[in-house]
Design a protein around this motif. Sequence first.
Motif, PDB file in Angstrom:
ATOM      1  N   GLN A  16      -8.653   4.576 -12.795  1.00 10.32           N
ATOM      2  CA  GLN A  16      -7.762   3.620 -13.455  1.00 10.32           C
ATOM      3  C   GLN A  16      -7.041   2.765 -12.415  1.00 10.32           C
ATOM      4  O   GLN A  16      -6.596   3.257 -11.392  1.00 10.32           O
ATOM      5  N   VAL A  17      -6.959   1.480 -12.697  1.00 12.98           N
ATOM      6  CA  VAL A  17      -6.240   0.545 -11.833  1.00 12.98           C
ATOM      7  C   VAL A  17      -5.280  -0.237 -12.713  1.00 12.98           C
ATOM      8  O   VAL A  17      -5.668  -0.746 -13.767  1.00 12.98           O
ATOM      9  N   GLN A  18      -4.054  -0.330 -12.287  1.00 15.28           N
ATOM     10  CA  GLN A  18      -3.078  -1.172 -12.981  1.00 15.28           C
ATOM     11  C   GLN A  18      -2.743  -2.355 -12.088  1.00 15.28           C
ATOM     12  O   GLN A  18      -2.570  -2.199 -10.871  1.00 15.28           O
ATOM     13  N   LEU A  19      -2.658  -3.535 -12.689  1.00 11.62           N
ATOM     14  CA  LEU A  19      -2.432  -4.767 -11.943  1.00 11.62           C
ATOM     15  C   LEU A  19      -1.202  -5.476 -12.494  1.00 11.62           C
ATOM     16  O   LEU A  19      -1.034  -5.581 -13.719  1.00 11.62           O
ATOM     17  N   VAL A  20      -0.390  -5.995 -11.585  1.00 11.80           N
ATOM     18  CA  VAL A  20       0.803  -6.741 -11.987  1.00 11.80           C
ATOM     19  C   VAL A  20       0.863  -8.024 -11.177  1.00 11.80           C
ATOM     20  O   VAL A  20       0.937  -7.991  -9.938  1.00 11.80           O
ATOM     21  N   GLU A  21       0.829  -9.164 -11.880  1.00 13.61           N
ATOM     22  CA  GLU A  21       0.923 -10.473 -11.223  1.00 13.61           C
ATOM     23  C   GLU A  21       2.377 -10.912 -11.109  1.00 13.61           C
ATOM     24  O   GLU A  21       3.212 -10.547 -11.941  1.00 13.61           O
ATOM     25  N   GLY A  76      -3.237   2.720  -7.224  1.00 12.76           N
ATOM     26  CA  GLY A  76      -4.380   3.591  -6.986  1.00 12.76           C
ATOM     27  C   GLY A  76      -4.872   3.571  -5.556  1.00 12.76           C
ATOM     28  O   GLY A  76      -4.831   2.544  -4.877  1.00 12.76           O
ATOM     29  N   ARG A  77      -5.372   4.730  -5.129  1.00 12.24           N
ATOM     30  CA  ARG A  77      -5.827   4.876  -3.750  1.00 12.24           C
ATOM     31  C   ARG A  77      -7.165   4.204  -3.508  1.00 12.24           C
ATOM     32  O   ARG A  77      -7.551   3.998  -2.367  1.00 12.24           O
ATOM     33  N   THR A  78      -7.893   3.873  -4.581  1.00 15.70           N
ATOM     34  CA  THR A  78      -9.206   3.270  -4.424  1.00 15.70           C
ATOM     35  C   THR A  78      -9.195   1.757  -4.620  1.00 15.70           C
ATOM     36  O   THR A  78     -10.234   1.150  -4.809  1.00 15.70           O
ATOM     37  N   PHE A  79      -8.018   1.152  -4.564  1.00 12.65           N
ATOM     38  CA  PHE A  79      -7.903  -0.285  -4.829  1.00 12.65           C
ATOM     39  C   PHE A  79      -8.811  -1.098  -3.927  1.00 12.65           C
ATOM     40  O   PHE A  79      -9.401  -2.090  -4.346  1.00 12.65           O
ATOM     41  N   SER A  80      -8.951  -0.683  -2.675  1.00 11.21           N
ATOM     42  CA  SER A  80      -9.762  -1.441  -1.721  1.00 11.21           C
ATOM     43  C   SER A  80     -11.256  -1.388  -2.044  1.00 11.21           C
ATOM     44  O   SER A  80     -12.038  -2.125  -1.446  1.00 11.21           O
ATOM     45  N   ARG A  99      -6.274 -10.784   0.703  1.00 10.30           N
ATOM     46  CA  ARG A  99      -5.772  -9.480   0.266  1.00 10.30           C
ATOM     47  C   ARG A  99      -5.233  -8.689   1.447  1.00 10.30           C
ATOM     48  O   ARG A  99      -5.679  -8.867   2.592  1.00 10.30           O
ATOM     49  N   ASP A 100      -4.299  -7.803   1.135  1.00 10.25           N
ATOM     50  CA  ASP A 100      -3.726  -6.882   2.107  1.00 10.25           C
ATOM     51  C   ASP A 100      -3.903  -5.488   1.502  1.00 10.25           C
ATOM     52  O   ASP A 100      -3.096  -5.060   0.663  1.00 10.25           O
ATOM     53  N   ASN A 101      -4.942  -4.786   1.919  1.00 11.38           N
ATOM     54  CA  ASN A 101      -5.230  -3.482   1.310  1.00 11.38           C
ATOM     55  C   ASN A 101      -4.206  -2.422   1.681  1.00 11.38           C
ATOM     56  O   ASN A 101      -4.051  -1.446   0.958  1.00 11.38           O
ATOM     57  N   ALA A 102      -3.520  -2.611   2.785  1.00 12.24           N
ATOM     58  CA  ALA A 102      -2.461  -1.660   3.140  1.00 12.24           C
ATOM     59  C   ALA A 102      -1.327  -1.702   2.119  1.00 12.24           C
ATOM     60  O   ALA A 102      -0.619  -0.715   1.928  1.00 12.24           O
ATOM     61  N   LYS A 103      -1.189  -2.858   1.466  1.00 14.56           N
ATOM     62  CA  LYS A 103      -0.141  -3.025   0.459  1.00 14.56           C
ATOM     63  C   LYS A 103      -0.716  -3.111  -0.953  1.00 14.56           C
ATOM     64  O   LYS A 103       0.023  -3.409  -1.902  1.00 14.56           O
ATOM     65  N   ASN A 104      -2.030  -2.888  -1.076  1.00 17.15           N
ATOM     66  CA  ASN A 104      -2.676  -2.960  -2.401  1.00 17.15           C
ATOM     67  C   ASN A 104      -2.344  -4.266  -3.124  1.00 17.15           C
ATOM     68  O   ASN A 104      -2.039  -4.269  -4.328  1.00 17.15           O
ATOM     69  N   THR A 105      -2.413  -5.365  -2.403  1.00 15.42           N
ATOM     70  CA  THR A 105      -2.019  -6.650  -2.975  1.00 15.42           C
ATOM     71  C   THR A 105      -3.046  -7.733  -2.655  1.00 15.42           C
ATOM     72  O   THR A 105      -3.569  -7.793  -1.537  1.00 15.42           O
TER      73      THR A 105
END
Length: 124
Positions: free
Chosen positions: A1-6, A26-30, A72-78
């Motif tokens: 599951q991934v939740q996204l907030v703009e 989530g840890r798998t966002f990248s 994208r910045d995967n360290a920040k999941n953004t």
Amino acid sequence: QVQLVESGGGLVQAGGSLRLSCAGSGRTFSSYIVGWFRQAPGKERDFVAVISGSGGGTITADAVKGRFTISRDNAKNTVFLQMNSLKPEDTAVYYCAAGRAGSNAYSRDSYAYWGQGTQVTVSS
């Protein structure tokens, strides 16, 4: 599951800039590709840009090429969408979405997870 907030939408004059953010959980966002789509009133939700999981690959729609940049910045999941030289026709609700690599990045059907959207209004 991934939740996204703009976030980052707003009202700007033509020629101005905005930076949209899409924060994922989530840890798998990248491992997901992340796309931006937009939907103007009475129109379909259209592809804007997409970025690979690593951030090394991007595709931008012709309508915004040279003006919008996805990163994208995967360290920040953004994931970010930098929008420059905005035009009134860019006015829409902007959505970010996450999907699995290897799918058709241009198609809404390839994305399993969607944010709630953020309004961008460009005045002339």
